[in-house]
Design a protein around this motif. Structure first.
Motif, PDB file in Angstrom:
ATOM      1  N   ILE A  88     -25.582  12.281  12.000  1.00 49.05           N
ATOM      2  CA  ILE A  88     -26.313  11.276  13.072  1.00 49.05           C
ATOM      3  C   ILE A  88     -25.178  10.084  12.978  1.00 49.05           C
ATOM      4  N   ARG A  89     -24.963  10.017  14.158  1.00 52.90           N
ATOM      5  CA  ARG A  89     -23.876   9.007  14.595  1.00 52.90           C
ATOM      6  C   ARG A  89     -24.501   7.674  14.383  1.00 52.90           C
ATOM      7  N   LYS A  90     -25.556   7.508  15.168  1.00 55.17           N
ATOM      8  CA  LYS A  90     -25.973   6.021  15.264  1.00 55.17           C
ATOM      9  C   LYS A  90     -26.760   5.566  13.900  1.00 55.17           C
ATOM     10  N   ILE A  91     -26.186   4.878  13.021  1.00 58.21           N
ATOM     11  CA  ILE A  91     -26.901   4.589  12.139  1.00 58.21           C
ATOM     12  C   ILE A  91     -26.777   2.871  11.976  1.00 58.21           C
ATOM     13  N   PRO A  92     -27.974   2.233  12.126  1.00 64.33           N
ATOM     14  CA  PRO A  92     -27.838   0.689  12.111  1.00 64.33           C
ATOM     15  C   PRO A  92     -27.244   0.405  10.850  1.00 64.33           C
ATOM     16  N   PHE A  93     -26.167  -0.653  10.841  1.00 68.15           N
ATOM     17  CA  PHE A  93     -25.788  -1.261   9.633  1.00 68.15           C
ATOM     18  C   PHE A  93     -25.396  -0.317   8.738  1.00 68.15           C
ATOM     19  N   LYS A  94     -24.325   0.666   9.450  1.00 69.41           N
ATOM     20  CA  LYS A  94     -23.851   1.851   8.563  1.00 69.41           C
ATOM     21  C   LYS A  94     -23.001   1.734   7.161  1.00 69.41           C
ATOM     22  N   SER A  95     -22.334   0.380   7.337  1.00 74.89           N
ATOM     23  CA  SER A  95     -21.535   0.162   6.053  1.00 74.89           C
ATOM     24  C   SER A  95     -22.758  -0.302   4.848  1.00 74.89           C
ATOM     25  N   PHE A  96     -23.737  -1.003   5.358  1.00 75.27           N
ATOM     26  CA  PHE A  96     -24.706  -1.420   4.418  1.00 75.27           C
ATOM     27  C   PHE A  96     -25.570  -0.129   3.761  1.00 75.27           C
ATOM     28  N   TYR A  97     -25.731   0.789   4.785  1.00 73.88           N
ATOM     29  CA  TYR A  97     -26.210   2.274   4.380  1.00 73.88           C
ATOM     30  C   TYR A  97     -25.632   2.878   3.630  1.00 73.88           C
ATOM     31  N   ILE A  98     -23.984   2.975   3.660  1.00 77.65           N
ATOM     32  CA  ILE A  98     -23.167   3.429   2.573  1.00 77.65           C
ATOM     33  C   ILE A  98     -23.391   2.854   1.290  1.00 77.65           C
ATOM     34  N   PHE A  99     -23.466   1.300   1.448  1.00 78.51           N
ATOM     35  CA  PHE A  99     -23.391   0.690   0.161  1.00 78.51           C
ATOM     36  C   PHE A  99     -24.455   0.929  -0.573  1.00 78.51           C
ATOM     37  N   LEU A 100     -25.798   1.077  -0.075  1.00 80.11           N
ATOM     38  CA  LEU A 100     -27.128   1.354  -0.470  1.00 80.11           C
ATOM     39  C   LEU A 100     -27.065   2.522  -1.419  1.00 80.11           C
ATOM     40  N   SER A 101     -26.168   3.842  -0.440  1.00 79.56           N
ATOM     41  CA  SER A 101     -26.390   5.089  -1.040  1.00 79.56           C
ATOM     42  C   SER A 101     -25.408   5.451  -2.206  1.00 79.56           C
ATOM     43  N   SER A 102     -24.335   4.508  -2.195  1.00 79.02           N
ATOM     44  CA  SER A 102     -23.202   5.066  -3.083  1.00 79.02           C
ATOM     45  C   SER A 102     -23.087   4.017  -4.223  1.00 79.02           C
ATOM     46  N   THR A 103     -23.711   2.812  -4.186  1.00 76.23           N
ATOM     47  CA  THR A 103     -23.595   1.697  -5.161  1.00 76.23           C
ATOM     48  C   THR A 103     -24.173   2.297  -6.485  1.00 76.23           C
ATOM     49  N   PRO A 104     -25.485   2.841  -6.632  1.00 77.00           N
ATOM     50  CA  PRO A 104     -26.014   3.227  -7.840  1.00 77.00           C
ATOM     51  C   PRO A 104     -25.143   4.102  -8.664  1.00 77.00           C
ATOM     52  N   LEU A 105     -24.085   5.216  -7.745  1.00 80.31           N
ATOM     53  CA  LEU A 105     -23.289   5.886  -8.631  1.00 80.31           C
ATOM     54  C   LEU A 105     -22.384   5.181  -9.597  1.00 80.31           C
ATOM     55  N   VAL A 106     -22.069   3.764  -9.107  1.00 80.73           N
ATOM     56  CA  VAL A 106     -21.108   3.156 -10.063  1.00 80.73           C
ATOM     57  C   VAL A 106     -21.569   1.944 -10.729  1.00 80.73           C
ATOM     58  N   LEU A 107     -22.984   1.644 -10.268  1.00 77.03           N
ATOM     59  CA  LEU A 107     -23.452   0.386 -11.234  1.00 77.03           C
ATOM     60  C   LEU A 107     -23.764   0.765 -12.712  1.00 77.03           C
ATOM     61  N   PRO A 108     -23.436   0.085 -13.575  1.00 76.10           N
ATOM     62  CA  PRO A 108     -23.674   0.163 -15.124  1.00 76.10           C
ATOM     63  C   PRO A 108     -25.093   0.275 -15.155  1.00 76.10           C
ATOM     64  N   GLU A 109     -25.629   1.284 -15.941  1.00 77.09           N
ATOM     65  CA  GLU A 109     -27.212   1.478 -16.120  1.00 77.09           C
ATOM     66  C   GLU A 109     -27.974   0.487 -16.485  1.00 77.09           C
ATOM     67  N   LEU A 110     -26.972  -0.410 -17.388  1.00 77.48           N
ATOM     68  CA  LEU A 110     -27.877  -1.431 -18.105  1.00 77.48           C
ATOM     69  C   LEU A 110     -28.332  -2.650 -16.706  1.00 77.48           C
ATOM     70  N   ILE A 111     -27.360  -3.000 -15.852  1.00 73.33           N
ATOM     71  CA  ILE A 111     -27.692  -3.757 -14.762  1.00 73.33           C
ATOM     72  C   ILE A 111     -28.730  -3.366 -13.937  1.00 73.33           C
ATOM     73  N   LEU A 112     -28.628  -2.000 -13.700  1.00 73.18           N
ATOM     74  CA  LEU A 112     -29.848  -1.455 -12.725  1.00 73.18           C
ATOM     75  C   LEU A 112     -31.287  -1.490 -13.525  1.00 73.18           C
ATOM     76  N   GLY A 113     -31.114  -1.313 -14.574  1.00 74.77           N
ATOM     77  CA  GLY A 113     -32.457  -1.261 -15.565  1.00 74.77           C
ATOM     78  C   GLY A 113     -32.939  -2.665 -15.378  1.00 74.77           C
ATOM     79  N   LEU A 114     -32.065  -3.690 -15.621  1.00 73.97           N
ATOM     80  CA  LEU A 114     -32.616  -5.120 -15.698  1.00 73.97           C
ATOM     81  C   LEU A 114     -33.088  -5.389 -14.363  1.00 73.97           C
TER      82      LEU A 114
END
Lengths: 264, 295
Positions: A88-114
């Motif tokens: 899908i080409r048109k995603i509003p705020f695509k960078s934000f979408y990528i940020f949301l969908s990839s950050t959990p991969l690198v975020l330390p679990e401890l911070i996510l849990g908190l």
């Protein structure tokens, strides 16, 4: 000849390093002695005690339930993200979408849990829900950080995927929805299963996020195991390890079977 | 018209979930990190006060507090050093292993790759626990050392920083091997032969051909190991002693023991800014770049 000797030695030592601890764990699970480190003789005693340990059995059932549910939700949402990012080409705020969908991969679990814990507490202050934390809050947290893992598998699969098949189906009169359900999804099904298995294992294995978001009546297996081995050794955990390692390795083999399919 | 609706459904369902359950929680961490702490439940004041007209009630005190106390900075530095050392050893073991796997014949290659990654599927906690058994005073490693006559009495192998490094290298090794293998697998092995034919010796071939070509794999693998290790809590808790404090431990204690929510949030948010943000920006730029080049 010399270089092939070095090669075999490196590979052998590498595999030895990876498997030795697992073998030690399995070996000691058959030790009769209550003192884990002192070998007394072969016995299945701790397996027997394990199956009669209600706390562990109950935790195991809770963990499986949460893992199966969160893997299913994470797979549905992860497939949507993977599909959106590639097709899908048109995603509003695509960078934000990528940020949301990839950050959990690198975020330390401890911070996510908190962050999840503070979120649930704040939400409760504002709308009075969830009034106590438990299986539901662990489930929501697990879905949130498993989505990214599924999305990345699906994204990789769809990028490799030959678009011509979809376009041919369109030309033959299939509409968008029909192409998706009749062509695209069936073709990427092995990757979807692989994604589900990965999410299931991650949820089953998670200790840190679950420790933050747990509540009364929601002691998952890693939480119970951790409380038993944090300060010492436990013969029952040895027996559990042997069974769990075996089961998870089989799940891993299935994952490779399904995920390998798309490479060829 | 129908396509549009359908696309929206696909884009916005996960969008909604992630904004609600991922972005807002991160925003809440930030909010609490700039709140004034107080005794009570919850142990911080609201950042918006309405009692005498509208007033914004924020402070940077929590950041000043953690950045001026060596207890916090020292632990963070300890974690960075730990992550650096562990990443180095993962690379040291992972590189030759991935290289030799990638240069095996195709059938053996797949089997070896599965064999290397399968332990990663078995429980993380239990793999750490296995090292606790191995490193006990009367554990298998001490028994071997005693029998070989290397030591005359059992060594204290457990509960120190070396045990922590051991546990981390063991559990994170597959995360290093996978991306390394991915890149090594891609490049043409004839390049090695070619460089040998052109008269480069082994060392030169390694530094001039193999190493430069595997840089992306090294970077990816190192990031996958380095970042989670900085936030690692379980391994130091199980195998470490009181000789060193790490970021994960003090974050945990600041929240659960000291009940200082604003302080813990400031620690967590600093962690996000220092560790995660550079990588996320890199990823977004990279995915844009690769998309542009594709079209």
């Amino acid at each position: 000849m010399k270089s092939s000797l070095i090669k075999s030695t490196v590979i052998f030592l590498g595999l030895f390093f990876l498997y030795f601890p697992i073998l030690v764990l399995i070996f000691y699970s058959f030790n009769e002695n209550k003192r884990v480190m002192v070998w007394k003789g072969f016995s299945l005693r701790w397996y027997n005690e394990l199956f009669n340990n209600e706390q562990i059995i109950e935790a195991f059932i809770i963990s499986i339930k949460i893992a199966a549910l969160s893997a299913t939700f994470a797979t549905i949402l992860g497939v949507m993200i993977g599909y959106s990012l590639v097709r899908i080409r048109k995603i509003p705020f695509k960078s934000f979408y990528i940020f949301l969908s990839s950050t959990p991969l690198v975020l330390p679990e401890l911070i996510l849990g908190l962050s999840m814990l503070l979120f649930f507490i704040s939400l409760n202050n504002v709308i009075g829900f969830p009034s106590s934390r438990g299986q539901l809050t662990i489930f929501i947290s697990h879905v949130t950080f498993c989505i990214a893992f599924v999305a990345i598998i699906i994204q990789a699969r769809l990028t490799d995927f030959n678009k011509n098949i979809e376009e041919a189906a369109m030309d033959l009169g299939y509409n968008y929805t029909k192409v998706l359900y009749k062509i695209t999804l069936p073709i990427i099904l092995p990757s979807i299963i692989a994604g589900w298995l990965l999410a299931f294992t991650i949820s089953l294995d998670d200790l840190v996020v679950a420790s933050f978001t747990t509540g009364p009546g929601a002691n998952t297996l890693p939480i119970v195991v951790f409380s038993k081995v944090r300060l010492g050794l436990s013969p029952e955990v040895n027996a559990l390890s042997a069974i769990l390692m075996f089961a998870l390795i089989i799940i891993g083999l299935f994952y490779f079977y399904f995920n390998k399919k798309f490479k060829h | 018209m129908k396509n549009k609706l359908f696309e929206k459904y696909f884009v916005f369902s996960p969008y909604f979930w992630l904004v609600l359950f991922f972005f807002i929680p991160l925003a809440i961490i930030f909010k609490i990190s700039i709140s004034v702490s107080e005794w009570g439940m919850p142990p911080y004041q609201d950042i918006f006060l309405f009692d005498n007209g509208f007033k914004i009630n924020t402070t940077l005190e929590n950041y000043v507090y953690i950045f001026s106390d060596y207890y916090y900075i020292g632990s963070f530095v300890n974690s960075l050093i730990l992550a650096l050392i562990s990443t180095f050893f993962c690379l040291l073991i992972g590189f030759p292993l991935s290289f030799y796997i990638a240069t095996s014949n195709i059938r053996l290659r797949n089997i070896l790759l599965v064999l290397v990654v399968i332990p990663f599927w078995s429980s993380f906690l239990l793999r750490v626990y296995a090292w606790k058994i191995i490193l006990q005073n009367n554990g298998i490693l001490n028994v071997i050392l005693l029998n070989l006559g290397i030591t005359s009495e059992p060594l204290q192998l457990l509960y120190n920083q070396y045990a922590v490094i051991m546990g981390i290298v063991y559990t994170y090794l597959p995360l290093m091997i996978l991306p390394l293998y991915g890149y090594l697998n891609k490049f043409d092995l004839n390049l090695i032969e070619a460089s040998k034919d052109l008269g480069l010796n082994r060392t030169k071939t390694f530094f001039k051909v193999i190493l430069p070509l595997s840089v992306p794999g090294i970077v990816a693998g190192s990031l996958l190991v380095f970042i989670p290790v900085v936030g690692e809590f379980i391994i130091p808790e199980m195998l470490g002693g009181s000789d060193r404090l790490y970021y994960g431990k003090i974050l945990w204690e600041e929240f659960f023991v000291n009940r200082n929510w604003p302080g813990a949030s400031a620690l967590a948010f600093s962690g996000i800014i220092i560790l995660v943000l550079p990588i996320v920006i890199f990823q977004i730029l990279y995915s844009r770049w690769s998309q542009k080049n594709e079209i």
